[in-house]
Design a protein around this motif. Structure first.
Motif, mmCIF file in Angstrom:
data_model
loop_
_atom_site.group_PDB
_atom_site.id
_atom_site.type_symbol
_atom_site.label_atom_id
_atom_site.label_comp_id
_atom_site.label_asym_id
_atom_site.label_seq_id
_atom_site.Cartn_x
_atom_site.Cartn_y
_atom_site.Cartn_z
ATOM 1 N N ILE B 20 -3.100 -7.258 44.351
ATOM 2 C CA ILE B 20 -3.182 -6.514 45.610
ATOM 3 C C ILE B 20 -2.377 -5.237 45.450
ATOM 4 N N ILE B 21 -3.051 -4.133 45.615
ATOM 5 C CA ILE B 21 -2.410 -2.827 45.523
ATOM 6 C C ILE B 21 -2.445 -2.195 46.900
ATOM 7 N N ASN B 22 -1.298 -1.734 47.350
ATOM 8 C CA ASN B 22 -1.179 -1.204 48.708
ATOM 9 C C ASN B 22 -1.025 0.310 48.729
ATOM 10 N N CYS B 23 -1.371 0.867 49.862
ATOM 11 C CA CYS B 23 -1.315 2.321 50.008
ATOM 12 C C CYS B 23 -1.135 2.662 51.482
ATOM 13 N N ALA B 24 -0.232 3.600 51.747
ATOM 14 C CA ALA B 24 -0.064 4.113 53.103
ATOM 15 C C ALA B 24 -0.593 5.540 53.145
ATOM 16 N N TYR B 25 -1.335 5.855 54.168
ATOM 17 C CA TYR B 25 -1.803 7.230 54.293
ATOM 18 C C TYR B 25 -1.162 7.874 55.506
ATOM 19 N N SER B 26 -1.171 9.200 55.513
ATOM 20 C CA SER B 26 -0.376 9.874 56.538
ATOM 21 C C SER B 26 -1.204 10.543 57.624
ATOM 22 N N SER B 74 -5.458 -1.389 51.400
ATOM 23 C CA SER B 74 -5.143 -2.207 50.237
ATOM 24 C C SER B 74 -6.394 -2.430 49.401
ATOM 25 N N LEU B 75 -6.154 -2.615 48.121
ATOM 26 C CA LEU B 75 -7.222 -2.939 47.175
ATOM 27 C C LEU B 75 -6.901 -4.299 46.591
ATOM 28 N N GLN B 76 -7.827 -5.221 46.738
ATOM 29 C CA GLN B 76 -7.656 -6.547 46.174
ATOM 30 C C GLN B 76 -8.622 -6.705 45.008
ATOM 31 N N ILE B 77 -8.084 -7.129 43.875
ATOM 32 C CA ILE B 77 -8.899 -7.383 42.693
ATOM 33 C C ILE B 77 -8.827 -8.881 42.418
ATOM 34 N N ALA B 78 -9.979 -9.514 42.432
ATOM 35 C CA ALA B 78 -10.019 -10.954 42.208
ATOM 36 C C ALA B 78 -10.064 -11.271 40.714
ATOM 37 N N ALA B 79 -9.397 -12.365 40.334
ATOM 38 C CA ALA B 79 -9.431 -12.854 38.948
ATOM 39 C C ALA B 79 -9.185 -11.714 37.971
ATOM 40 N N THR B 80 -8.010 -11.140 38.058
ATOM 41 C CA THR B 80 -7.668 -9.954 37.272
ATOM 42 C C THR B 80 -7.846 -10.194 35.775
ATOM 43 N N GLN B 81 -8.463 -9.214 35.134
ATOM 44 C CA GLN B 81 -8.772 -9.298 33.707
ATOM 45 C C GLN B 81 -8.011 -8.220 32.938
ATOM 46 N N VAL B 87 -4.111 2.741 36.008
ATOM 47 C CA VAL B 87 -3.430 3.250 37.197
ATOM 48 C C VAL B 87 -4.469 3.341 38.302
ATOM 49 N N TYR B 88 -4.112 2.855 39.471
ATOM 50 C CA TYR B 88 -5.009 2.852 40.613
ATOM 51 C C TYR B 88 -4.497 3.841 41.660
ATOM 52 N N PHE B 89 -5.398 4.681 42.123
ATOM 53 C CA PHE B 89 -5.080 5.668 43.138
ATOM 54 C C PHE B 89 -5.888 5.407 44.392
ATOM 55 N N PHE B 101 -4.948 12.584 46.989
ATOM 56 C CA PHE B 101 -4.614 11.391 46.222
ATOM 57 C C PHE B 101 -3.168 10.959 46.426
ATOM 58 N N GLY B 102 -2.948 9.655 46.312
ATOM 59 C CA GLY B 102 -1.614 9.108 46.251
ATOM 60 C C GLY B 102 -1.054 9.224 44.845
ATOM 61 N N SER B 103 0.184 8.785 44.671
ATOM 62 C CA SER B 103 0.850 8.948 43.377
ATOM 63 C C SER B 103 0.473 7.879 42.373
ATOM 64 N N GLY B 104 -0.203 6.835 42.764
ATOM 65 C CA GLY B 104 -0.723 5.863 41.811
ATOM 66 C C GLY B 104 0.133 4.629 41.646
ATOM 67 N N THR B 105 -0.515 3.514 41.365
ATOM 68 C CA THR B 105 0.143 2.257 41.008
ATOM 69 C C THR B 105 -0.367 1.829 39.652
ATOM 70 N N ARG B 106 0.571 1.552 38.739
ATOM 71 C CA ARG B 106 0.172 1.098 37.415
ATOM 72 C C ARG B 106 0.060 -0.422 37.441
ATOM 73 N N LEU B 107 -1.104 -0.923 37.099
ATOM 74 C CA LEU B 107 -1.360 -2.366 37.060
ATOM 75 C C LEU B 107 -1.329 -2.835 35.615
ATOM 76 N N SER B 108 -0.433 -3.773 35.312
ATOM 77 C CA SER B 108 -0.414 -4.341 33.966
ATOM 78 C C SER B 108 -0.702 -5.833 34.066
ATOM 79 N N ILE B 109 -1.383 -6.359 33.074
ATOM 80 C CA ILE B 109 -1.840 -7.742 33.096
ATOM 81 C C ILE B 109 -1.076 -8.544 32.045
ATOM 82 N N ARG B 110 -0.475 -9.640 32.474
ATOM 83 C CA ARG B 110 0.229 -10.538 31.549
ATOM 84 C C ARG B 110 -0.747 -11.605 31.063
ATOM 85 N N PRO B 111 -0.760 -11.864 29.751
ATOM 86 C CA PRO B 111 -1.710 -12.859 29.223
ATOM 87 C C PRO B 111 -1.327 -14.286 29.603
#
Lengths: 113, 111
Positions: B20-26, B74-81, B87-89, B101-111
């Motif tokens: 789940i990646i969150n974002c606030a807009y102004s 918010s952006l929800q990604i199911a069953a993350t791969q 980076v998600y904007f 655009f927002g400043s971005g969220t870096r999504l990293s996946i743990r195996p």
């Protein structure tokens, strides 16, 4: 492939110089946007053109200018370059105005030395 | 500069879990919102969009939620791969054709 083409992919130039970045939008798209992305930063909106006319302006420096030509391709001109201008420059195109997504090119990486 | 705010700069998720990646807009005048994914060395890629007359929209493995009351996306990604690492904007369209655009969220996946 988004259909948006940017050239060149890489550009290295010296401080004080001037460069031109080129963007060809997707076929039929009338809007072109330019963004600057510094290292690990977000995308800063620079300017937008719609069918040859400037439509919206962001935090674009006076040293930077852009235009959109009758064939809808666009150019971003950067002059009196400074080290801090080193960044990725992205172009995006959009079919119309509000309410549709924009498609991005692969960017031009500018390095000022 | 003009930007949309993000709650977290990085997010680490176990492979197979939901993200789940969150974002606030102004800008309360914004009526259209977009999520983009940017992989290293590439341009942003459209994921999903939502208009302000909706509060939820689903795509393939992704869902966007919009709460206009608190100006939150918010952006929800199911069953993350592993291929979701990027980076998600979030971006907003506050009228006058701008896409901010927002400043971005870096999504990293743990195996």
């Amino acid at each position: 492939d988004s259909g948006v083409t940017q050239t060149p992919k890489h550009l290295i130039t010296a401080t004080g110089q001037r460069v031109t970045l080129r963007c060809s939008p997707r076929s039929g798209d009338l809007s072109v946007y330019w963004y600057q992305q510094s290292l690990d930063q977000g995308l800063q909106f620079l300017i937008q053109y719609y069918n040859g006319e400037e439509r919206a302006k962001g935090n674009i420096l006076e040293r930077f200018s852009a235009q959109q030509f009758p064939d809808l391709h666009s150019e971003l001109n950067l002059s009196s370059l400074e080290l801090g201008d080193s960044a990725l420059y992205f172009c995006a195109s959009r079919a119309g105005g509000d309410g549709t997504e924009a498609f991005f090119g692969q960017g031009t990486r500018l390095t000022v030395v | 500069g003009e930007s949309v705010g993000l709650h977290l700069p990085t997010l680490s998720v176990q492979e197979g879990d939901n993200s789940i990646i969150n974002c606030a807009y102004s800008n309360s005048a914004s009526d259209y919102f977009i999520w983009y994914k940017q992989e290293s060395g590439k341009g942003p890629q459209f994921i999903i969009d939502i208009r302000s007359n909706m509060d939820k929209r689903q795509g393939q493995r992704v869902t966007v939620l919009l709460n206009k009351t608190v100006k939150h996306l918010s952006l929800q990604i199911a069953a993350t791969q592993p291929g979701d690492s990027a980076v998600y904007f979030c971006a907003e369209n506050p009228g006058a054709s701008k896409i901010i655009f927002g400043s971005g969220t870096r999504l990293s996946i743990r195996p």
